[in-house]
Design an enzyme around this catalytic site. Structure first.
Site, PDB file in Angstrom:
ATOM      1  N   LYS A  15       0.838  -1.210   0.000  1.00 43.82           N
ATOM      2  CA  LYS A  15       0.000   0.000   0.000  1.00 43.82           C
ATOM      3  C   LYS A  15       0.868   1.252   0.000  1.00 43.82           C
ATOM      4  O   LYS A  15       0.669   2.155  -0.802  1.00 43.82           O
ATOM      5  CB  LYS A  15      -0.912   0.037   1.245  1.00 43.82           C
ATOM      6  CG  LYS A  15      -1.830  -1.165   1.397  1.00 43.82           C
ATOM      7  CD  LYS A  15      -2.727  -1.038   2.630  1.00 43.82           C
ATOM      8  CE  LYS A  15      -1.980  -1.065   3.967  1.00 43.82           C
ATOM      9  NZ  LYS A  15      -1.377  -2.361   4.314  1.00 43.82           N
ATOM     10  N   ARG A  90      -9.257   0.774   8.779  1.00 37.19           N
ATOM     11  CA  ARG A  90      -8.703  -0.571   8.875  1.00 37.19           C
ATOM     12  C   ARG A  90      -9.676  -1.522   9.561  1.00 37.19           C
ATOM     13  O   ARG A  90      -9.371  -2.690   9.737  1.00 37.19           O
ATOM     14  CB  ARG A  90      -7.425  -0.506   9.686  1.00 37.19           C
ATOM     15  CG  ARG A  90      -6.240  -1.212   9.058  1.00 37.19           C
ATOM     16  CD  ARG A  90      -5.036  -0.967   9.943  1.00 37.19           C
ATOM     17  NE  ARG A  90      -3.857  -1.645   9.523  1.00 37.19           N
ATOM     18  CZ  ARG A  90      -2.881  -1.101   8.801  1.00 37.19           C
ATOM     19  NH1 ARG A  90      -2.989   0.116   8.346  1.00 37.19           N
ATOM     20  NH2 ARG A  90      -1.802  -1.801   8.525  1.00 37.19           N
ATOM     21  N   ARG A 127      12.025  -6.620   4.726  1.00 36.73           N
ATOM     22  CA  ARG A 127      12.021  -5.239   5.220  1.00 36.73           C
ATOM     23  C   ARG A 127      12.636  -5.163   6.625  1.00 36.73           C
ATOM     24  O   ARG A 127      13.306  -4.196   6.967  1.00 36.73           O
ATOM     25  CB  ARG A 127      10.588  -4.681   5.246  1.00 36.73           C
ATOM     26  CG  ARG A 127      10.548  -3.218   5.671  1.00 36.73           C
ATOM     27  CD  ARG A 127       9.197  -2.576   5.421  1.00 36.73           C
ATOM     28  NE  ARG A 127       8.174  -3.084   6.315  1.00 36.73           N
ATOM     29  CZ  ARG A 127       6.886  -2.769   6.229  1.00 36.73           C
ATOM     30  NH1 ARG A 127       6.466  -1.960   5.278  1.00 36.73           N
ATOM     31  NH2 ARG A 127       6.016  -3.255   7.088  1.00 36.73           N
ATOM     32  N   ARG A 133      12.265  -2.353  11.167  1.00 28.93           N
ATOM     33  CA  ARG A 133      11.021  -1.917  11.816  1.00 28.93           C
ATOM     34  C   ARG A 133      10.646  -2.894  12.922  1.00 28.93           C
ATOM     35  O   ARG A 133      10.637  -4.106  12.708  1.00 28.93           O
ATOM     36  CB  ARG A 133       9.905  -1.841  10.769  1.00 28.93           C
ATOM     37  CG  ARG A 133       9.282  -0.474  10.706  1.00 28.93           C
ATOM     38  CD  ARG A 133       8.356  -0.371   9.551  1.00 28.93           C
ATOM     39  NE  ARG A 133       7.064  -1.006   9.822  1.00 28.93           N
ATOM     40  CZ  ARG A 133       6.008  -0.855   9.056  1.00 28.93           C
ATOM     41  NH1 ARG A 133       6.093  -0.103   7.972  1.00 28.93           N
ATOM     42  NH2 ARG A 133       4.887  -1.447   9.343  1.00 28.93           N
TER      43      ARG A 133
END
Ligand code: B4P
Length: 185
Positions: A15, A90, A127, A133
């Site tokens: 997204k 969401r 990632r 993260r």
């Protein structure tokens, strides 16, 4: 009023990646609740501290915090000519809150990025290596997927025929072309 688009999809569905490309093409602001929450966490604000306890374990941040954040953002002048929402709403209560504030015209097109779970897990683990993260570890990723199926997926039925389902696998450029075609039709 310009385009009012929502990008919906599983965590790691791309997204954010695609929204940045579409924003450049359409010239509307990209409103990402994930980015806004990460900024708040990095700044150490009250909101950031509250959000951290949820984001770090892969839970959704409480609706009232996120709704207030988005309401404030969409009231700014640059959103008067349209916007691209990424990651909000969401769940159903957030969708209802958006409709209450902006009416049924709050969104004209919903782009649903369809990506299977194996690919999602692979992307997010990659990632984790590159960006570190805190919510990209395998346990949290699995929990985020459960939350997605339980809370976010019902939005596909809620938005009905405004939803354009796009194959979210392949190269970033190919996916962007598919989205651009949907937005043009
Ligand atoms: P988000 O920031 O929305 O994170 P995401 O769902 O993981 O990311 P996205 O789908 O945007 O994937 P991206 O393009 O980065 O949310 C983070 C957290 O914030 C949530 O878990 C929740 O706790 C909280 N939150 C956010 N919104 C909320 C709300 N409304 N209510 C309550 N809580 C909320 O892509 C992922 C990776 O894949 C990237 O590394 C990218 O490089 C790679 N990738 C993208 N496209 C690819 C492709 N075509 N091929 C290969 N790799 C690709």
């Amino acid at each position: 009023m310009g385009r009012r688009i929502l990008f919906l999809g599983p965590p790691g569905g791309g997204k954010g990646t695609q929204a940045k490309m579409v924003r450049r093409a359409l010239g509307v602001p990209h409103v990402s609740t994930g980015d806004m929450l990460r900024e708040a966490m990095a700044s150490g604000s009250d909101l950031g501290r509250q959000a951290e306890t949820y984001v770090s374990v892969g839970d959704l941040v409480p609706d009232e915090l996120v709704v207030a954040l988005v309401e404030e953002r969409l009231a700014r002048e640059d959103a008067a000519g349209g916007y691209l929402l990424d990651g909000f709403p969401r769940n159903l209560p957030q969708a209802e809150a958006l409709a209450e504030v902006l009416g049924d015209e709050a969104l004209d097109t919903i782009v649903y990025l369809d990506v299977d779970e194996e690919e999602i897990i692979a992307r997010l683990l990659k990632r984790a290596e590159l960006e570190g993260r805190a919510d990209d570890n395998e346990e949290t990723i699995r929990h985020r997927l459960e939350v997605f199926h339980g809370e976010t997926e019902p939005l596909i039925a809620y938005y009905g025929d405004r939803v354009r389902r796009v194959d979210g696998t392949g190269s970033v450029e190919d996916i962007y072309c598919r989205i651009a075609l949907e937005l043009a039709s």
